[in-house]
Design a protein around this motif. Structure first.
Motif, short mmCIF file in Angstrom:
data_model
loop_
_atom_site.label_atom_id
_atom_site.label_comp_id
_atom_site.label_asym_id
_atom_site.label_seq_id
_atom_site.Cartn_x
_atom_site.Cartn_y
_atom_site.Cartn_z
N VAL A 5 0.85 -1.19 0.00
CA VAL A 5 0.00 0.00 0.00
C VAL A 5 0.89 1.24 0.00
CG1 VAL A 5 -1.80 1.28 1.22
CG2 VAL A 5 -1.82 -1.24 1.22
N GLY A 6 0.75 2.05 -1.03
CA GLY A 6 1.56 3.25 -1.15
C GLY A 6 1.00 4.38 -0.30
N VAL A 7 1.87 5.17 0.30
CA VAL A 7 1.50 6.37 1.05
C VAL A 7 2.26 7.54 0.45
CG1 VAL A 7 1.45 7.53 3.29
CG2 VAL A 7 1.10 5.04 3.16
N VAL A 8 1.54 8.49 -0.10
CA VAL A 8 2.16 9.61 -0.80
C VAL A 8 2.59 10.69 0.20
CG1 VAL A 8 1.85 11.42 -2.54
CG2 VAL A 8 0.79 9.17 -2.86
N THR A 9 3.79 11.23 -0.01
CA THR A 9 4.25 12.37 0.77
C THR A 9 4.36 13.58 -0.15
OG1 THR A 9 5.51 11.02 2.33
CG2 THR A 9 6.12 13.34 2.16
N PHE A 10 3.61 14.63 0.18
CA PHE A 10 3.70 15.92 -0.49
C PHE A 10 4.48 16.87 0.42
CE2 PHE A 10 -0.35 14.04 -1.83
CZ PHE A 10 -0.28 14.16 -3.21
N PRO A 11 5.05 17.94 -0.11
CA PRO A 11 5.59 18.97 0.78
C PRO A 11 4.46 19.51 1.65
CG PRO A 11 6.31 19.33 -1.48
CD PRO A 11 5.26 18.27 -1.54
N GLY A 12 4.60 19.40 2.96
CA GLY A 12 3.55 19.83 3.87
C GLY A 12 2.69 18.71 4.42
N SER A 13 2.90 17.47 3.95
CA SER A 13 2.17 16.34 4.54
C SER A 13 2.57 16.19 6.00
CB SER A 13 2.49 15.04 3.79
OG SER A 13 1.97 15.06 2.49
N LEU A 14 1.59 15.92 6.85
CA LEU A 14 1.85 15.76 8.28
C LEU A 14 1.60 14.34 8.77
CD1 LEU A 14 0.16 18.97 9.77
CD2 LEU A 14 2.58 18.61 9.25
N ASP A 15 0.66 13.66 8.13
CA ASP A 15 0.19 12.38 8.66
C ASP A 15 0.61 11.20 7.80
OD1 ASP A 15 -1.25 13.57 10.87
OD2 ASP A 15 -2.65 14.31 9.37
N ASP A 16 1.61 11.39 6.95
CA ASP A 16 2.06 10.29 6.10
C ASP A 16 2.70 9.18 6.93
OD1 ASP A 16 3.89 12.35 6.58
OD2 ASP A 16 5.13 11.83 4.85
N GLY A 17 3.45 9.55 7.96
CA GLY A 17 4.05 8.53 8.83
C GLY A 17 3.00 7.74 9.58
N ASP A 18 1.96 8.44 10.06
CA ASP A 18 0.86 7.78 10.77
C ASP A 18 0.12 6.83 9.84
OD1 ASP A 18 0.53 9.53 13.50
OD2 ASP A 18 1.13 10.77 11.80
N ALA A 19 -0.11 7.28 8.60
CA ALA A 19 -0.81 6.43 7.64
C ALA A 19 0.01 5.18 7.32
CB ALA A 19 -1.11 7.21 6.36
#
Length: 239
Positions: A5-19
């Motif tokens: 399952v891919g989790v995208v990180t954008f500049p300004g993402s905060l909850d990518d680690g939690d996801a």
């Protein structure tokens, strides 16, 4: 072999680690995807996490919608790839026209951060098949632009086709029309939700384990035990 399952990180993402952590707790491999990379690296599903992509300049999600990863993701989603957009991810899905309507400034003009009761309205999606219809769950909500709006015709269509996935209970935190907290596309493989299921996956951090069902549901869907019928909408009715 576990699902990826891919989790995208954008500049300004905060909850990518939690996801990504929620994905791992559900039993899948979390694959980190970068906004500037158009390659989805063969993932089986994607999560667009919460945060403030590109600083939320212009409108929330308006810039992220043009990120290289989104160009590839939009085509894959239209082809059936399961995609879950959480908070800012929901905003991005609307900006990308993968979901109808828009998320606007909270009606009371205040940021809301609290534990929120929801009712699951549709279990015929890739991310809610593990719930019971009408099940009430508790997960956090935290947004300043979480008010879901659409024209009456669109709202009526969402209702008629079972595409309202979840509603707010015990108070609407942002003024969303018809208390809508989550919706799906016609095929049921794309879901946008304003509250944060990734923050309700462990007893240590609470407030419940109710959010884990969104992540285990997609694994069930990918395993084929809850596959959506070809040509069906989110209510399970053939189009």
């Amino acid at each position: 072999m576990s699902a990826r399952v891919g989790v995208v990180t954008f500049p300004g993402s905060l909850d990518d680690g939690d996801a990504a952590r929620a994905v791992r707790l559900a039993g899948a491999e979390a694959v980190r995807l970068w906004h500037a990379d158009a390659d989805l690296h063969g993932v089986d599903a994607v999560v667009l996490p919460g945060g403030f992509s590109y600083g939320d300049y212009l409108r929330c999600g308006a810039i992220a919608r043009f990120a290289p990863v989104m160009q590839t993701l939009a085509d894959a989603a239209r082809g059936g790839l399961p995609v879950l957009g959480i908070c800012n991810g929901f905003q991005i899905l609307c900006e990308a026209h993968l979901l109808p309507g828009a998320l606007t400034r909270n009606q009371h003009l205040h940021f809301r951060n609290r534990d929120q009761m929801l009712r699951i309205e549709s279990t015929a999606t890739a991310f809610t098949n593990g719930f019971e219809p009408g099940q009430e769950i508790l997960i956090p909500v935290k947004n300043g632009e979480g008010c879901y709006v659409a024209d009456e015709r669109t709202l009526d269509e969402l209702e008629a086709t079972g595409r309202v996935v979840a509603r707010y209970l015990q108070g609407n935190p942002n003024g969303s029309q018809r208390d809508i907290a989550a919706i799906a596309n016609e095929a049921g493989n794309v879901v946008g939700i304003m509250p944060h299921p990734e923050h309700a996956v462990e007893a240590l951090t609470g407030p419940s384990l109710d959010g884990l069902g969104f992540f285990t549901s997609v694994l069930t869907h990918l395993a084929g035990t809850a596959a959506l019928p070809a040509g069906a909408n989110a209510s399970g009715v053939s189009a």
